[in-house]
Design an enzyme around this catalytic site. Sequence first.
Site, PDB file in Angstrom:
ATOM      1  N   ASP A 223       0.868  -1.314   0.115  1.00 22.57           N
ATOM      2  CA  ASP A 223       0.137   0.095  -0.138  1.00 22.57           C
ATOM      3  C   ASP A 223       0.877   1.300   0.072  1.00 22.57           C
ATOM      4  O   ASP A 223       1.933   1.301   0.813  1.00 22.57           O
ATOM      5  CB  ASP A 223      -0.908   0.118   1.319  1.00 22.57           C
ATOM      6  N   GLU A 283       1.615  -0.317  -4.922  1.00 19.78           N
ATOM      7  CA  GLU A 283       0.834   0.822  -5.513  1.00 19.78           C
ATOM      8  C   GLU A 283       1.596   2.034  -5.374  1.00 19.78           C
ATOM      9  O   GLU A 283       2.015   2.647  -4.366  1.00 19.78           O
ATOM     10  CB  GLU A 283      -0.466   1.029  -4.235  1.00 19.78           C
TER      11      GLU A 283
HETATM   12  C1  GLC Z   1      -4.379   3.002  -0.829  1.00 17.09           C
HETATM   13  C2  GLC Z   1      -5.587   1.950  -0.686  1.00 17.09           C
HETATM   14  C3  GLC Z   1      -6.952   2.794  -0.180  1.00 17.09           C
HETATM   15  C4  GLC Z   1      -6.439   3.359   1.344  1.00 17.09           C
HETATM   16  C5  GLC Z   1      -5.335   4.086   1.126  1.00 17.09           C
HETATM   17  C6  GLC Z   1      -4.513   4.501   2.588  1.00 17.09           C
HETATM   18  O1  GLC Z   1      -4.596   3.814  -1.743  1.00 17.09           O
HETATM   19  O2  GLC Z   1      -5.696   1.405  -1.775  1.00 17.09           O
HETATM   20  O3  GLC Z   1      -7.982   1.945  -0.026  1.00 17.09           O
HETATM   21  O4  GLC Z   1      -7.543   4.210   1.608  1.00 17.09           O
HETATM   22  O5  GLC Z   1      -4.331   3.605   0.401  1.00 17.09           O
HETATM   23  O6  GLC Z   1      -4.027   3.256   3.193  1.00 17.09           O
END
Ligand code: GLC
Length: 549
Positions: A223, A283
Site C-alpha cells: 500500500d 501501489e
Molecule cells: C491505498 C488503498 C486505499 C487506502 C489508502 C490508505 O490507496 O488502496 O484503499 O484508503 O491506501 O491506506
Amino acid sequence: MSARLVVAGSAAGQQPWSRETPAQDQLAQPWWRSAVVYQVYLRSFADGNGDGIGDLAGLRARLPYLSWLGVDALWINPHYPSGGADGGYDVVDYRAVDPEYGDVSDVEALVADARRLGLRVVLDVVPNHTSDRHPWFQAALADPDSPEAARYHFAPPSEQPPNNWRSLFGGPAWSRTPDGRWYLHLFAPEQPDLNWRDPVVAEDFERTLRFWLDRGVSGFRVDVAYGLHKDAALRDNPGEYSPTLFGHGPEQAMTWNQPEVHDVWRRWRAVCDEYPDTMLVGEVCLADLDEVALYSRPDELHQSLSFRLLKSKWETPAFAEAIGSALEAFGRVGAPVSWVLGNHDKERMVSRFGGGETGLARARAAAMLLLALPGSAYVYAGDELGLPQAHVPDEAKQDPIFHRSGGERAGRDGCRVPMPWNATSGVGFSPARSARPWLPVPAEWKRHAVSRQTRDSGSVLHLYRTALGIRAEHPALGSGEATVSTRGDVLTVRCTGGGRTVRCVVNMGTGTALVRSRGQVLLESGPGVHTSARSVALPPDTAVWIEES
Ligand code: GLC
Ligand code: CA
C-alpha cells in the site's frame, strides 16, 4: 458448490488455441510476470459465520469458484486488526488477524487450500501509516519522549500546523493530540504516518514480512509504496494539492516519492528472495510513469500496479496512450506491466464506461484487452460479474472520503458492496438470508448473481472464464510482446509469443468496423461479430481475439 459450477459443454480435447507443447519460454518465466491476480475485498467477498461481514472462512469456502474461474492468485485486502476508519487500511497489529475475519490459523488454512487448487495467496501490507490505535501510537500519545513517539511525525504545539501538506482524504494533513502537539496523517487522522527514518520501523516491517512468508503466502501488495519517507525537513510543498488524473506530481514533491524509499524496496526484495516464488507489487500513484517504473527495477518491487487503463476514457487515443506508455516505461526497467481495470478505490468500470448495456459491453471488451496484454492482470472481485457501481445511501456509507469531504465526494462504498452469489433475497452472501450485509446490496443485483451467470453461457462470467482458459494456454496472450495501434475508433493490440500472433481488436466507436483478416477468431466479447474469408465485422463496443495465420 464446485459441482454446480461445472459448465455444460466446456470442451474436452483439443481447442483451436492450444498446442500440445506449451512454449518453453513461457514455462521458464516466474509466475508473477504473467499472473492473473484476483483482488478479494475480504469484507465483501463471502461471509462464513453469518454476521454480514465477509471473512476468511467464507473466502475459503469459495476458493473452488476462483479455481473454476481460472485465476492464478488472489490478493486479499487488509485482514489485520484495524481501527475500522479506512476499510482495514488503519492497522493495529500487523502480525495478527482481525477477529471479524478469523485468526492466523485461518490464513494458514486458506493458503493450504488455495495451494491445493493451484492458487497463490498475496496479502496487503500497509507500511506508510498505522492505526491511531496501534500500540506505538498509543505509547507516543501517552509520552512525547517515548521511543515510540520517534516512529511518527510529531511537532510541538503551535498555532499553525508545521507545513502546508494536505490529507488525500480532505483537510489538512496535520491533527492535534489531546496535549496540543501536531501529528502527520496523509490519509485520515486515524492513520498517523510512520517515520521511516527511525530504523525500528524498518526492522519491524521486515519481521512482519517474514511472519506471513513463513506461513506460505506468495507475496504482498504494498500500500502507498510511493510514500513512507517524507522530506527530511518537512518543508512546504511547492504547489497546491491538486493531483493530476494519473497521480501526484512535483507540486507535492516534499510528501511523496523521496529517493530514500527505494532502499526500503531493495531490503524487502532481499527478504522475498529468501522465499522462492514470492513477489511484491506496489501501489505507486505518481503522475510520471517513468518514476513509477523505477519502483520496479530488478532489485526493487517485482512490479507496480499500472493504473492508466483504470483512469482512461473509452476512446482509442486514451487507451493507446495508456498501453503504449506503460509497455515502454516498464519495459525500460525489465518489469512486466501489471494491468488494472478496477479496484476497491475506483468506480466500477461498467459505470465508468457509461453504465447500462453500453457500459457492460465496453467492460466486456476491456476485459478481453486486459487479458490479452503481456504482463500480469489484476481483476477486481465482482468485475467478472459485470457489477456496476452500487448506489449506497448516504446514511449507510462508511468511507472516510465521503465523511471528511462533508459529502462532497461520493466516496468508495459503491465499489465495495458485497458479492451476489445467488438470486435469493440475501444474494447468498451470508449463510442465513436474514443476515444484514455490512453495506446494503441493491435488490436488482440478484440478476448479476454467480449462480445465474454460471448457467448462462453468454454471461460476462463465462466470457472471463473462457478468456482466462485461452490465455493460460496461448503463448501469445498474457506474455510475450505487444504493440498497440489505432485507426480511427479501432484499437489493435498485436500480441506475439511462441512464434504465434494474436490481435486483440476493439471497436470503440459507434458504427460497425470492418477489420481485414484471414485469421481465426478465438473469442468475441459480445454478439454480432461476422467473419468472412477476408474480414471481421466488429460491432461497436466489441472486442475480438484473432489468431493470425
Ligand atoms: C491505498 C488503498 C486505499 C487506502 C489508502 C490508505 O490507496 O488502496 O484503499 O484508503 O491506501 O491506506
Ligand atoms: Ca463474517
